[in-house]
Design an enzyme around this catalytic site. Structure first.
Site, PDB file in Angstrom:
ATOM      1  N   CYS A  13      41.233  25.177 -32.398  1.00 11.26           N
ATOM      2  CA  CYS A  13      41.526  25.181 -33.826  1.00 11.26           C
ATOM      3  C   CYS A  13      42.061  26.527 -34.317  1.00 11.26           C
ATOM      4  O   CYS A  13      42.694  26.592 -35.358  1.00 11.26           O
ATOM      5  CB  CYS A  13      40.277  24.800 -34.632  1.00 11.26           C
ATOM      6  SG  CYS A  13      38.838  25.794 -34.244  1.00 11.26           S
ATOM      7  N   GLN A  30      35.927  24.718 -24.226  1.00 10.68           N
ATOM      8  CA  GLN A  30      37.327  24.394 -24.466  1.00 10.68           C
ATOM      9  C   GLN A  30      38.221  24.978 -23.373  1.00 10.68           C
ATOM     10  O   GLN A  30      39.170  24.331 -22.923  1.00 10.68           O
ATOM     11  CB  GLN A  30      37.736  24.907 -25.847  1.00 10.68           C
ATOM     12  CG  GLN A  30      37.046  24.161 -26.979  1.00 10.68           C
ATOM     13  CD  GLN A  30      37.141  24.898 -28.303  1.00 10.68           C
ATOM     14  OE1 GLN A  30      37.409  26.104 -28.348  1.00 10.68           O
ATOM     15  NE2 GLN A  30      36.898  24.181 -29.393  1.00 10.68           N
TER      16      GLN A  30
END
Length: 454
Positions: free
Chosen positions: A47, A122
């Site tokens: 993000c 991630q």
């Protein structure tokens, strides 16, 4: 040579990061197709970050500029962000500096919230995706595996993991000033992806009990069953959105899942057939006629955005998105961060030392080939003179191995000391073996290297 092209919350706008994230699925393949010497690519897209880690197989001393421009063109083709914008946005890290950068990223030292825990997972999933796509390479495998090991070491040996807060928890901390009683707050969780479990855990820690979940991809029932909450069906989504005091979205959907039209439709339905009654749990807006609707808060943790900004056109609706949350990120925990940086630096130096030793491998192989070619020639001449003794041949080969031992040990010592040039100069002077040194690692802005040659 390892190369990293990096855009993050530190050097890029939220809009550019969003576009890079949306189009990142095929970026690795697009990059590798554009330059034959690019043999590996791993894309890390979160993000607040987009990074392309590349393995460039060029002869020692060759310029990486052509490959960098080709990689930028590949990123542009897959994401729709122009090459001009990318050159003004991306930072360039190459050589030995790449390891320290990725180790710091994976350890949460470069995150909006320093020490946040999601980034390690991630990064790990990014490598798994590259494996599935066939775009990784042995050197990138070694880099990313070492990054995961380093992040675990940082977490276990410093206080940064405890001090750092995740984006989810930071967002809910910002929401606390808007919520009077978490135990009475009706929450709608939209999404069952990477942040959903963390969001639910954080909500429960705050005391939230009335939590429902909706999934655009149809996974709500399974998630709800495993987490003991209520699933929301597609037909009830608008009404539940209107009844919720707090909506928290964390899906990977490409389109807006919540918008003003959805909330208006839900309000119309609930006005005719109340599903959950009044909404007393968030304080009301001032009592002028245009703002008598109950206040509701929407937290958008999605990238791309899950919530259309037009929701704020409705009376009483407040939106916290990633860009807003980023502004309120806390300062670093200085001591924990300093200790973590030391661990990262040591790990990066160790990684680079191994890589530097390997960088001298062609020179060592060339030296061994040179010596054994001479040895084989002498053995052939001895046989031609009638001396075919196996003991003589074994003694000569043993002697060659003994003579090569010291040059091989020195190659490792000099490489670790960063003095490969001395070793290579000696080989050239004594044996005529010429090898160029690879370029040292550094960081820069892609704009510094200039546009591609026409």
């Amino acid at each position: 040579m390892l190369i990293c092209l990096s855009a993050s919350h530190k050097n890029s706008s939220f809009e550019v990061l969003e576009r890079l994230s949306v189009g990142s699925g095929d970026t690795a393949e697009d990059i590798l197709e554009r330059h034959p010497a690019l043999v590996g690519a791993v894309i890390v897209a979160t993000c607040n970050r987009f990074e392309a880690y590349l393995d460039l197989d060029e002869p020692a001393g060759a310029s990486p500029l052509t490959a960098i421009h080709a990689a930028i063109d590949g990123v542009s083709a897959s994401t729709g962000v122009t090459a001009e914008v990318l050159r003004g946005t991306l930072d360039l890290v190459h050589g030995s500096s790449v390891a320290e950068h990725l180790f710091a990223v994976t350890s949460g030292l470069e995150s909006v919230v320093v020490g946040e825990g999601e980034i390690a997972g991630q990064v790990r999933r990014s490598l798994e995706q590259a494996r599935l796509g066939g775009t990784t390479s042995p050197e990138l495998e070694r880099l990313f595996q070492r990054a995961s090991q380093t992040s675990r070491g940082v977490k276990n040996r410093t206080g940064i993991g405890a001090a750092g807060r995740s984006l989810v928890r930071l967002a809910l901390e910002l929401a606390e000033s808007r919520v009077t009683d978490w135990g009475q707050t009706r929450v709608l969780l939209v999404g069952t992806g990477r942040y959903a479990g963390a969001s639910l855990a954080a909500l429960r820690d705050l005391g939230a009990e009335d939590v429902r979940v909706y999934s655009p991809s149809g996974r709500a029932r399974k998630f709800a069953s495993s987490h003991q909450i209520t699933a929301v069906a597609e037909a009830d989504f608008a009404a539940e959105s209107a009844l919720a005091d707090l909506i928290l979205t964390c899906t990977t959907a490409d389109d807006h899942v919540v918008n003003a039209a959805l909330l208006r439709a839900g309000l119309a339905v609930t006005a005719q057939t109340p599903v959950g009654g009044a909404l007393p749990h968030l304080p009301s807006c001032p009592t002028d006629a245009a703002a008598e609707a109950p206040r509701r808060l929407i937290i958008d943790l999605g990238l791309p955005r899950n919530v259309d900004p037009d929701v704020t056109e409705l009376a009483g609706v407040e939106l916290l998105d990633l860009e807003t949350i980023r502004i309120h990120a806390p300062l670093e925990e200085l001591n924990a961060t300093s200790d973590a940086r030391l661990i990262v630096g040591r790990a990066a130096r160790k990684f680079s030392a191994v890589a530097e030793e390997q960088s001298l491998a062609p020179a060592v192989v060339a030296l061994r080939s040179h010596v054994f070619d001479i040895l084989d020639g002498e053995i052939l001449r001895a046989r031609g003179r009638g001396d075919s003794s196996e003991q003589t041949e074994a003694a000569l080969r043993h002697l060659a191995g003994v003579l090569l031992h010291t040059p091989m040990v020195r190659s490792r010592e000099l490489a670790r000391a960063g003095e490969q040039a001395a070793y290579l100069t000696g080989l050239g002077a004594l044996f005529g073996i010429e090898v160029q040194l690879p370029a040292a690692g550094s960081s820069a802005t892609v704009a510094d290297i200039g546009p591609a040659a026409s």
